[in-house]
Design an enzyme around this catalytic site. Sequence first.
Site, PDB file in Angstrom:
ATOM      1  N   HIS A  94     -25.895  58.846  11.254  1.00 22.90           N
ATOM      2  CA  HIS A  94     -26.150  57.703  12.125  1.00 22.90           C
ATOM      3  C   HIS A  94     -26.508  58.185  13.519  1.00 22.90           C
ATOM      4  CE1 HIS A  94     -24.927  54.503   9.405  1.00 22.90           C
ATOM      5  NE2 HIS A  94     -23.991  55.337   8.963  1.00 22.90           N
ATOM      6  N   THR A 141     -24.300  72.790  12.893  1.00 22.32           N
ATOM      7  CA  THR A 141     -25.031  71.734  13.589  1.00 22.32           C
ATOM      8  C   THR A 141     -26.394  72.201  14.081  1.00 22.32           C
ATOM      9  OG1 THR A 141     -24.020  72.324  15.701  1.00 22.32           O
ATOM     10  CG2 THR A 141     -22.889  70.649  14.373  1.00 22.32           C
ATOM     11  N   LYS A 142     -26.629  73.528  14.066  1.00 24.96           N
ATOM     12  CA  LYS A 142     -27.891  74.102  14.552  1.00 24.96           C
ATOM     13  C   LYS A 142     -28.358  75.177  13.577  1.00 24.96           C
ATOM     14  CE  LYS A 142     -26.885  73.175  19.309  1.00 24.96           C
ATOM     15  NZ  LYS A 142     -26.510  73.597  20.610  1.00 24.96           N
TER      16      LYS A 142
END
Length: 177
Positions: A94, A141-142
């Site tokens: 989201h 996350t990366k």
Amino acid sequence: MRNYFYGLVTYVGIIIGKIPAHFIRNFIYRHFFKLKLGSKSTLYGGAQFRSPWRITIGDNSIIGEDSLLDGRGNLTIGQNVNIGSGVWIWTMEHDLNDPNFVAIAGDVFIDDYVWISSRATVLPNVSIGKGAVVAAGAVVTKDVPAYAIVGGVPAKIIGQRNSNLTYTLSDRRLPFL
């Protein structure tokens, strides 16, 4: 109606994941759910898939018990990849800054010889380079560079892996798990 159909497909997929035989699960996912599953790859019991028709898994790769692979964005997994038990790979999330909290998709690419250890989480819009290792419980996350070892929340580089990898993960499975 579309949401009902998608929910039904997801539910049936959960049931299929509990069938106690690799060859049966592989057959059903390949031929009925259009999962692109490479030769000699293994889906262990309890593995779940969201939109399996948008997931590609290369040859000789292993998807561990109780893992969740999300194909709502595109998910590509290379050859000789070891996805540990309980790993979550998400291609949709989201938008927390959107006033309507809309869902947004992002592709995930996992290159050859990657090892994602137990209970790790990979978020959308991430590439994990060849031979990289994601430590248990890490949250990626990366992008992860080739042969890097990452760990922590969020995942950070904690080491480097040997780049001379030649192993094959095929035929290392028990037939009824």
